[in-house]
Design a protein around this motif. Sequence first.
Motif, PDB file in Angstrom:
ATOM      1  N   ARG A 272       0.808  -1.221   0.000  1.00 10.81           N
ATOM      2  CA  ARG A 272       0.000   0.000   0.000  1.00 10.81           C
ATOM      3  C   ARG A 272       0.841   1.270   0.000  1.00 10.81           C
ATOM      4  NH1 ARG A 272      -4.459  -1.556   4.721  1.00 10.81           N
ATOM      5  NH2 ARG A 272      -5.706  -3.017   3.461  1.00 10.81           N
ATOM      6  N   CYS A 273       1.951   1.263   0.688  1.00 11.12           N
ATOM      7  CA  CYS A 273       2.664   2.511   0.971  1.00 11.12           C
ATOM      8  C   CYS A 273       3.511   3.018  -0.181  1.00 11.12           C
ATOM      9  CB  CYS A 273       3.531   2.359   2.214  1.00 11.12           C
ATOM     10  SG  CYS A 273       5.022   1.355   1.976  1.00 11.12           S
ATOM     11  N   GLY A 274       3.654   2.236  -1.242  1.00 10.03           N
ATOM     12  CA  GLY A 274       4.517   2.622  -2.345  1.00 10.03           C
ATOM     13  C   GLY A 274       5.590   1.595  -2.622  1.00 10.03           C
ATOM     14  N   GLY A 275       5.360   0.360  -2.184  1.00  7.29           N
ATOM     15  CA  GLY A 275       6.299  -0.716  -2.467  1.00  7.29           C
ATOM     16  C   GLY A 275       7.440  -0.796  -1.482  1.00  7.29           C
ATOM     17  N   LEU A 276       8.431  -1.597  -1.830  1.00  9.42           N
ATOM     18  CA  LEU A 276       9.576  -1.797  -0.938  1.00  9.42           C
ATOM     19  C   LEU A 276      10.428  -0.546  -0.829  1.00  9.42           C
ATOM     20  CD1 LEU A 276      10.624  -5.408  -2.001  1.00  9.42           C
ATOM     21  CD2 LEU A 276       9.197  -4.709  -0.065  1.00  9.42           C
ATOM     22  N   THR A 277      10.430   0.275  -1.863  1.00  9.80           N
ATOM     23  CA  THR A 277      11.198   1.526  -1.808  1.00  9.80           C
ATOM     24  C   THR A 277      10.728   2.397  -0.655  1.00  9.80           C
ATOM     25  OG1 THR A 277      11.600   1.490  -4.191  1.00  9.80           O
ATOM     26  CG2 THR A 277      11.823   3.608  -3.087  1.00  9.80           C
ATOM     27  N   GLU A 278       9.416   2.629  -0.587  1.00 11.93           N
ATOM     28  CA  GLU A 278       8.878   3.474   0.481  1.00 11.93           C
ATOM     29  C   GLU A 278       8.829   2.735   1.807  1.00 11.93           C
ATOM     30  OE1 GLU A 278       6.876   7.503   0.006  1.00 11.93           O
ATOM     31  OE2 GLU A 278       8.687   6.443  -0.569  1.00 11.93           O
ATOM     32  N   PHE A 279       8.648   1.429   1.763  1.00 15.28           N
ATOM     33  CA  PHE A 279       8.658   0.615   2.979  1.00 15.28           C
ATOM     34  C   PHE A 279       9.971   0.783   3.739  1.00 15.28           C
ATOM     35  CE2 PHE A 279      10.005  -3.434   4.876  1.00 15.28           C
ATOM     36  CZ  PHE A 279       8.982  -3.676   5.778  1.00 15.28           C
ATOM     37  N   LEU A 280      11.080   0.696   3.037  1.00 11.23           N
ATOM     38  CA  LEU A 280      12.380   0.821   3.691  1.00 11.23           C
ATOM     39  C   LEU A 280      12.605   2.231   4.220  1.00 11.23           C
ATOM     40  CD1 LEU A 280      14.468  -1.294   1.158  1.00 11.23           C
ATOM     41  CD2 LEU A 280      13.820  -1.950   3.485  1.00 11.23           C
ATOM     42  N   ARG A 281      12.090   3.230   3.521  1.00  8.38           N
ATOM     43  CA  ARG A 281      12.209   4.607   4.007  1.00  8.38           C
ATOM     44  C   ARG A 281      11.400   4.808   5.285  1.00  8.38           C
ATOM     45  NH1 ARG A 281      11.221   7.324  -1.982  1.00  8.38           N
ATOM     46  NH2 ARG A 281      13.309   6.882  -2.833  1.00  8.38           N
ATOM     47  N   ALA A 282      10.195   4.253   5.326  1.00  6.41           N
ATOM     48  CA  ALA A 282       9.364   4.372   6.521  1.00  6.41           C
ATOM     49  C   ALA A 282       9.997   3.654   7.705  1.00  6.41           C
ATOM     50  CB  ALA A 282       7.969   3.820   6.242  1.00  6.41           C
ATOM     51  N   ALA A 283      10.600   2.492   7.459  1.00  2.66           N
ATOM     52  CA  ALA A 283      11.278   1.759   8.530  1.00  2.66           C
ATOM     53  C   ALA A 283      12.458   2.564   9.078  1.00  2.66           C
ATOM     54  CB  ALA A 283      11.752   0.405   8.025  1.00  2.66           C
ATOM     55  N   ALA A 284      13.190   3.229   8.190  1.00  6.44           N
ATOM     56  CA  ALA A 284      14.309   4.059   8.630  1.00  6.44           C
ATOM     57  C   ALA A 284      13.820   5.261   9.434  1.00  6.44           C
ATOM     58  CB  ALA A 284      15.115   4.523   7.416  1.00  6.44           C
ATOM     59  N   LEU A 285      12.695   5.829   9.013  1.00  4.47           N
ATOM     60  CA  LEU A 285      12.111   6.950   9.757  1.00  4.47           C
ATOM     61  C   LEU A 285      11.733   6.519  11.168  1.00  4.47           C
ATOM     62  CD1 LEU A 285      11.013   9.877   9.654  1.00  4.47           C
ATOM     63  CD2 LEU A 285       8.856   8.918   8.818  1.00  4.47           C
ATOM     64  N   ALA A 286      11.117   5.345  11.294  1.00  5.38           N
ATOM     65  CA  ALA A 286      10.773   4.824  12.609  1.00  5.38           C
ATOM     66  C   ALA A 286      12.022   4.588  13.457  1.00  5.38           C
ATOM     67  CB  ALA A 286       9.972   3.531  12.468  1.00  5.38           C
ATOM     68  N   HIS A 287      13.062   4.030  12.824  1.00  6.35           N
ATOM     69  CA  HIS A 287      14.312   3.759  13.530  1.00  6.35           C
ATOM     70  C   HIS A 287      14.909   5.037  14.091  1.00  6.35           C
ATOM     71  CE1 HIS A 287      18.386   1.399  13.429  1.00  6.35           C
ATOM     72  NE2 HIS A 287      17.843   1.427  14.631  1.00  6.35           N
ATOM     73  N   ALA A 288      14.815   6.123  13.328  1.00  4.49           N
ATOM     74  CA  ALA A 288      15.367   7.400  13.777  1.00  4.49           C
ATOM     75  C   ALA A 288      14.649   7.934  15.019  1.00  4.49           C
ATOM     76  CB  ALA A 288      15.275   8.433  12.655  1.00  4.49           C
ATOM     77  N   HIS A 289      13.418   7.445  15.248  1.00  2.00           N
ATOM     78  CA  HIS A 289      12.637   7.884  16.407  1.00  2.00           C
ATOM     79  C   HIS A 289      12.536   6.808  17.478  1.00  2.00           C
ATOM     80  CE1 HIS A 289      11.443  10.918  13.439  1.00  2.00           C
ATOM     81  NE2 HIS A 289      11.147  11.671  14.472  1.00  2.00           N
ATOM     82  N   GLY A 290      13.395   5.799  17.393  1.00  2.00           N
ATOM     83  CA  GLY A 290      13.448   4.782  18.434  1.00  2.00           C
ATOM     84  C   GLY A 290      12.284   3.819  18.440  1.00  2.00           C
ATOM     85  N   LEU A 291      11.624   3.643  17.285  1.00  2.00           N
ATOM     86  CA  LEU A 291      10.476   2.756  17.209  1.00  2.00           C
ATOM     87  C   LEU A 291      10.803   1.499  16.421  1.00  2.00           C
ATOM     88  CD1 LEU A 291       7.611   5.277  16.366  1.00  2.00           C
ATOM     89  CD2 LEU A 291       8.041   4.186  18.571  1.00  2.00           C
ATOM     90  N   GLU A 292      10.205   0.384  16.853  1.00  2.00           N
ATOM     91  CA  GLU A 292      10.248  -0.833  16.051  1.00  2.00           C
ATOM     92  C   GLU A 292       9.147  -0.779  14.996  1.00  2.00           C
ATOM     93  OE1 GLU A 292      12.007  -4.407  18.752  1.00  2.00           O
ATOM     94  OE2 GLU A 292       9.912  -3.853  19.135  1.00  2.00           O
ATOM     95  N   VAL A 293       9.273  -1.634  13.987  1.00  2.00           N
ATOM     96  CA  VAL A 293       8.235  -1.741  12.967  1.00  2.00           C
ATOM     97  C   VAL A 293       7.800  -3.193  12.834  1.00  2.00           C
ATOM     98  CG1 VAL A 293       9.153   0.237  11.708  1.00  2.00           C
ATOM     99  CG2 VAL A 293       9.812  -2.067  11.012  1.00  2.00           C
ATOM    100  N   SER A 294       6.561  -3.343  12.365  1.00  2.00           N
ATOM    101  CA  SER A 294       6.020  -4.660  12.037  1.00  2.00           C
ATOM    102  C   SER A 294       5.329  -4.525  10.692  1.00  2.00           C
ATOM    103  CB  SER A 294       5.020  -5.106  13.103  1.00  2.00           C
ATOM    104  OG  SER A 294       4.462  -6.369  12.777  1.00  2.00           O
ATOM    105  N   THR A 295       5.344  -5.563   9.895  1.00  2.00           N
ATOM    106  CA  THR A 295       4.712  -5.489   8.588  1.00  2.00           C
ATOM    107  C   THR A 295       3.248  -5.881   8.681  1.00  2.00           C
ATOM    108  OG1 THR A 295       5.173  -7.764   7.873  1.00  2.00           O
ATOM    109  CG2 THR A 295       6.916  -6.118   7.567  1.00  2.00           C
ATOM    110  N   HIS A 296       2.450  -5.340   7.767  1.00  2.00           N
ATOM    111  CA  HIS A 296       1.021  -5.626   7.724  1.00  2.00           C
ATOM    112  C   HIS A 296       0.703  -6.513   6.531  1.00  2.00           C
ATOM    113  CE1 HIS A 296      -3.086  -4.641   6.203  1.00  2.00           C
ATOM    114  NE2 HIS A 296      -3.384  -4.918   7.460  1.00  2.00           N
ATOM    115  N   CYS A 297       0.150  -7.704   6.809  1.00  2.00           N
ATOM    116  CA  CYS A 297      -0.347  -8.619   5.773  1.00  2.00           C
ATOM    117  C   CYS A 297       0.737  -8.992   4.751  1.00  2.00           C
ATOM    118  CB  CYS A 297      -1.581  -8.029   5.105  1.00  2.00           C
ATOM    119  SG  CYS A 297      -3.028  -7.997   6.189  1.00  2.00           S
TER     120      CYS A 297
END
Length: 363
Positions: A272-297
């Motif tokens: 949904r978010c724009g593929g793996l390109t945007e997925f990895l960017r969002a994960a890095a953004l979360a990492h910069a704020h001390g958050l873990e990520v989990s994938t949906h479906c």
Amino acid sequence: MKLHRPAVSVYTVPTDAPEADGTLAWDATTVVICEVSTDGTTGTGWTYGPAAVGGFLDAFLGPLVEGRSALDIPAVHDAMCRSVRNAGRPGIASCAISALDIALWDLKARLLELPLARLLGTARETVPVYGSGGFTTYHDTHLAAQLNGWVHGQHIPRVKIKIGEGWGRAVTRDLARVHAARQVIGPDAELYVDANGAYTRKQAVRVGHTLAEHGVGWFEEPVSSDDLTGLRLVRDALVCDVTVGEYGYDLPYFARMIAAGAVDCLQIDATRCGGLTEFLRAAALAHAHGLEVSTHCAPHVHAAAAATIPNLRHIEWFHDHVRIEDMFFDGALDPTGGVVRPLSGVGHGLTLRTEEVEEYRVA
């Protein structure tokens, strides 16, 4: 290595039983598959959504990417995102971009004869999964059988069920099902719930306090994901983690959610978010704020990329999509033991069974 125009196909698969969550019911799932190729090599991507996603991808994005370099995925991704300005990025357009972007990453890894996880660079050899289903339409026996299959059959030590039935109008049954789930899985397995935005703010807090008595550590979308203030209120009031993010269609969405302090673990859906390109960017953004990520479906979309994320918690082993991906592809992963190992083969490791699934094709 110039791209040919993508091939798009759409399939609708009936569910194996009636399914519903707190705010929606369905009896079939539609998957849109994109195949993009250069001379002799093909990459495959997919998303889950209405058949209109396929039409948009074919008519709007297909001509845009034809003739571009198969190796320059950021450039292709940027061109796709810019092109949908007047169509609107969230929803159909973003799902179409996602399917094509996933196919491009699979293609690039195959051209370089690498597993996709190795191309991206791994942070781990195994990826944790959690069993996800437990629909509100399931009777007690069905729910127990599904949970038993994950925890005691496949030894997956974390599971999730749906609550919030009828837009939060069946709280007594919600809590009874949570109690029953805990009885089935035992005291040691992790228990998660997903309300799909069904509750009001104070209702979610009241429910959350009872959930804690059953050892629930993950409360997904207790209120609408659009209500960032409400999510923050619920998060501050409860001991369990509040998790949201599946409706993120672009990077600014995740930035707003993180800035609002709305989540303990950010969910991201590459379909949904724009593929793996945007997925990895969002994960890095979360990492910069001390958050873990989990994938949906869509677990097989996410497995390889998840292996590259240092701040990953787990991926969702969602019943509907696991069933479809097992049916549609050779190379499906085995979650026995609570992890998958997405480091073999080339690309994401899956191959579409075109002839075997033709009966489900609708476009």
